[in-house]
Structure formats: C-alpha cells, structure tokens
Design a protein around this motif. Structure first.
Motif, short mmCIF file in Angstrom:
data_model
loop_
_atom_site.label_atom_id
_atom_site.label_comp_id
_atom_site.label_asym_id
_atom_site.label_seq_id
_atom_site.Cartn_x
_atom_site.Cartn_y
_atom_site.Cartn_z
N CYS A 80 -4.78 -3.65 -0.26
CA CYS A 80 -5.29 -3.46 -1.61
C CYS A 80 -4.24 -2.80 -2.51
O CYS A 80 -4.17 -3.08 -3.70
CB CYS A 80 -6.56 -2.60 -1.57
N GLU A 81 -3.40 -1.96 -1.90
CA GLU A 81 -2.37 -1.26 -2.68
C GLU A 81 -1.00 -1.93 -2.58
O GLU A 81 -0.18 -1.79 -3.49
CB GLU A 81 -2.27 0.20 -2.22
N ALA A 82 -0.76 -2.63 -1.48
CA ALA A 82 0.55 -3.27 -1.30
C ALA A 82 0.43 -4.46 -0.37
O ALA A 82 0.22 -4.28 0.83
CB ALA A 82 1.57 -2.27 -0.76
N SER A 83 0.55 -5.65 -0.91
CA SER A 83 0.42 -6.86 -0.09
C SER A 83 1.73 -7.64 0.01
O SER A 83 1.77 -8.70 0.62
CB SER A 83 -0.67 -7.77 -0.67
N THR A 84 2.80 -7.11 -0.59
CA THR A 84 4.11 -7.75 -0.51
C THR A 84 5.15 -6.68 -0.15
O THR A 84 4.92 -5.49 -0.36
CB THR A 84 4.52 -8.40 -1.84
N PRO A 85 6.30 -7.10 0.35
CA PRO A 85 7.35 -6.13 0.66
C PRO A 85 7.76 -5.29 -0.54
O PRO A 85 7.97 -4.08 -0.43
CB PRO A 85 8.50 -6.99 1.17
N ALA A 86 7.86 -5.90 -1.71
CA ALA A 86 8.27 -5.17 -2.90
C ALA A 86 7.24 -4.09 -3.25
O ALA A 86 7.59 -2.95 -3.59
CB ALA A 86 8.45 -6.13 -4.07
N GLN A 87 5.98 -4.44 -3.19
CA GLN A 87 4.92 -3.46 -3.48
C GLN A 87 4.92 -2.34 -2.45
O GLN A 87 4.69 -1.17 -2.78
CB GLN A 87 3.57 -4.16 -3.51
N MET A 88 5.20 -2.68 -1.19
CA MET A 88 5.20 -1.68 -0.13
C MET A 88 6.35 -0.69 -0.32
O MET A 88 6.18 0.52 -0.13
CB MET A 88 5.29 -2.34 1.24
N VAL A 89 7.51 -1.19 -0.72
CA VAL A 89 8.65 -0.31 -0.96
C VAL A 89 8.34 0.64 -2.11
O VAL A 89 8.62 1.84 -2.04
CB VAL A 89 9.92 -1.14 -1.26
N ARG A 90 7.74 0.12 -3.18
CA ARG A 90 7.39 0.97 -4.33
C ARG A 90 6.32 2.00 -3.95
O ARG A 90 6.29 3.10 -4.50
CB ARG A 90 6.90 0.11 -5.49
N LEU A 91 5.46 1.65 -3.01
CA LEU A 91 4.40 2.56 -2.59
C LEU A 91 4.99 3.84 -1.98
O LEU A 91 4.48 4.94 -2.22
CB LEU A 91 3.50 1.85 -1.57
N GLY A 92 6.04 3.67 -1.20
CA GLY A 92 6.71 4.83 -0.61
C GLY A 92 6.11 5.28 0.72
O GLY A 92 4.94 5.02 1.01
N GLU A 93 6.92 5.96 1.51
CA GLU A 93 6.49 6.37 2.83
C GLU A 93 5.30 7.31 2.82
O GLU A 93 4.41 7.21 3.67
CB GLU A 93 7.65 7.06 3.57
N ASP A 94 5.27 8.24 1.89
CA ASP A 94 4.20 9.24 1.87
C ASP A 94 2.83 8.58 1.67
O ASP A 94 1.86 8.91 2.36
CB ASP A 94 4.44 10.27 0.76
N ARG A 95 2.75 7.65 0.72
CA ARG A 95 1.47 6.99 0.46
C ARG A 95 1.10 6.07 1.62
O ARG A 95 -0.08 5.99 2.01
CB ARG A 95 1.53 6.19 -0.85
N ILE A 96 2.08 5.37 2.19
CA ILE A 96 1.82 4.52 3.36
C ILE A 96 1.23 5.37 4.48
O ILE A 96 0.26 4.99 5.12
CB ILE A 96 3.10 3.80 3.83
N ARG A 97 1.83 6.53 4.69
CA ARG A 97 1.37 7.43 5.75
C ARG A 97 -0.10 7.82 5.54
O ARG A 97 -0.88 7.86 6.49
CB ARG A 97 2.24 8.68 5.79
N GLU A 98 -0.47 8.11 4.31
CA GLU A 98 -1.85 8.47 4.01
C GLU A 98 -2.81 7.33 4.33
O GLU A 98 -3.90 7.54 4.86
CB GLU A 98 -1.99 8.84 2.53
N LEU A 99 -2.39 6.11 4.01
CA LEU A 99 -3.26 4.95 4.20
C LEU A 99 -3.46 4.59 5.67
O LEU A 99 -4.50 4.05 6.05
CB LEU A 99 -2.68 3.74 3.46
N ILE A 100 -2.48 4.89 6.51
CA ILE A 100 -2.53 4.44 7.90
C ILE A 100 -2.75 5.59 8.88
O ILE A 100 -2.69 5.37 10.10
CB ILE A 100 -1.22 3.71 8.29
N ARG A 101 -3.02 6.79 8.41
CA ARG A 101 -3.03 7.97 9.28
C ARG A 101 -4.01 7.84 10.45
O ARG A 101 -3.77 8.37 11.53
CB ARG A 101 -3.34 9.23 8.48
N THR A 102 -5.13 7.13 10.28
CA THR A 102 -6.11 7.03 11.37
C THR A 102 -5.65 6.10 12.49
O THR A 102 -6.30 6.03 13.54
CB THR A 102 -7.47 6.54 10.84
N CYS A 103 -4.54 5.39 12.29
CA CYS A 103 -4.02 4.51 13.34
C CYS A 103 -3.15 5.26 14.34
O CYS A 103 -2.75 4.70 15.36
CB CYS A 103 -3.20 3.37 12.73
N GLY A 104 -2.86 6.53 14.06
CA GLY A 104 -2.01 7.28 14.96
C GLY A 104 -0.54 6.99 14.74
O GLY A 104 -0.17 5.94 14.20
N LEU A 105 0.31 7.93 15.15
CA LEU A 105 1.76 7.80 14.99
C LEU A 105 2.13 7.45 13.56
O LEU A 105 3.03 6.65 13.29
CB LEU A 105 2.32 6.74 15.94
#
Length: 218
Positions: free
Chosen positions: A58-83
């Motif tokens: 919903c927030e990033a569906s392409t590589p470009a969008q994912m790069v702009r999202l940044g590591e910190d926000r990615i981490r927040e979105l995936i935290r329940t997956c562990g590691l």
C-alpha cells in the motif's frame, strides 16, 4: 530394501493423493512483490507474511517507492515478521540494486537474482519458479528434512538434496513437488509430529524402520 527411485515413486504417488491440487503459499502481485515476500518469509510463517504484505505494498509497490520509503519506515511495516532490522536493510538495498542495475525490473536469471542483497539460491528458485515459470526446485530446511526421512537424499547439504530431488522427479513436476512437500510436511511430517516412523510416507518408504530417524540439519 527399496531403491531411492522406488521411494520417490511411492512418495510422489502419495503426495498426489494427499494434495492433488496445490496453491502458492505466498500471495503476490508481480515478481517484485514476490521478491519482497521471500525476504520476509525467512524464519516467518507464510500466513504472517501474507498479512503484512498488503500494508507494505500500500505504501511501496515498486523499487523506486521502496527506496523513497526508507529503511526506518520499512522496518515499522514489517516488524511482526521478525528480524526486522536485517530484512528492512535487505529490502531497501535490493530495491536500490534493482534500480541501478536492472532498470527497476526483477531479473529473470538465477545469477542476477542471487546477486541481490538478501536473496539466496532458495529465494531465487522461488521467484524463478513462481513468478517466471522456470523449472526450479526450491529446497528449504523442511524439504531438506523430509527428503532425508524418505530416503531420497543422504542429506549432506541442501545443495545436494536439491540435486537429488531434481534427478528423481521430472522437470515439469518440480514446482508441484516443492509445494506438495511444503503442505505435506506441515500436515503430516513436521519436525515434532513425525520422527521418521509416524507419517504415511515415512511408513511406506521404510516399513521396517525401528528407531527414530535423525535428519542432518541444513
């Protein structure tokens, strides 16, 4: 004593009986979303990954969008997956690499996929088979264990197990067998639920086995 190929025939027949139709365990829209899902699936259930992925896409569906999202926000979105720290870094870096080296597209070769941050041979095999329909037989620790219990490999390494399974089953069956092994292992031959003497395939391949079977770890 049956031969390895005879045991493969037994296992294949029983897998077809238990799971005549198998769906893909990971939900994905395209090769990129599958690539992200495979990163998240490390030491995490497919069910959890499938719950997390819609929020990520919903927030990033392409590589470009994912790069702009940044590591910190990615981490927040995936935290329940562990590691989460490691996976967020891999997702961010592989997205950067896709933009720099592949024009934002997911490459269609094992070599290029395995060169991406956080993508090993097993993950590359999943993408090649499920996204691109290329013959591949992904082998994880669970399949590595089952193949040993059923006498389809000696278990020296995951790489050897993959080679042995590819030799035993026709190329057109590889993806189906991979999926059947996943579902069968969960339902009948889990790490705690079968010691090599309990499930139907273990009993059929080794009816005379008296002691618990200890599989080599990956």
């Amino acid at each position: 004593m049956s031969t390895r190929r005879e045991r493969a025939i037994i296992a294949g027949r029983m897998l077809d009986e238990a799971f005549p139709e198998v769906g893909l365990p990971l939900d994905f829209r395209d090769p990129y979303s599958l690539l992200i899902a495979t990163v998240l699936s490390a030491q995490c259930t497919d069910t959890r990954v499938n719950k997390v992925m819609p929020g990520v896409l919903c927030e990033a569906s392409t590589p470009a969008q994912m790069v702009r999202l940044g590591e910190d926000r990615i981490r927040e979105l995936i935290r329940t997956c562990g590691l989460a720290n490691r996976k967020a870094r891999s997702i961010h870096r592989l997205s950067q690499t896709l933009l720099k080296r592949h024009g934002g597209e997911v490459p269609r070769t094992f070599e290029a996929l395995e060169a991406l941050p956080g993508i090993g041979h097993k993950s590359a095999s999943v993408v090649m088979a499920m996204a691109f329909g290329e013959p591949a037989f992904p082998v994880d620790t669970h399949i590595h264990r089952l193949a040993q219990r059923w006498g389809l490999t000696d278990g020296r390494s995951v790489e050897q197990t993959e080679k042995d399974l590819k030799n035993l089953f026709p190329r057109e069956e590889w993806l189906r067998r991979h999926l059947q092994l996943i579902y069968y292992g969960r339902a009948y031959c889990s790490a705690r639920g079968c010691d090599g003497r309990t499930c139907p395939i273990c009993r059929s391949c080794f009816p005379g086995r008296k002691k618990p079977f200890r599989a080599r770890k990956a």
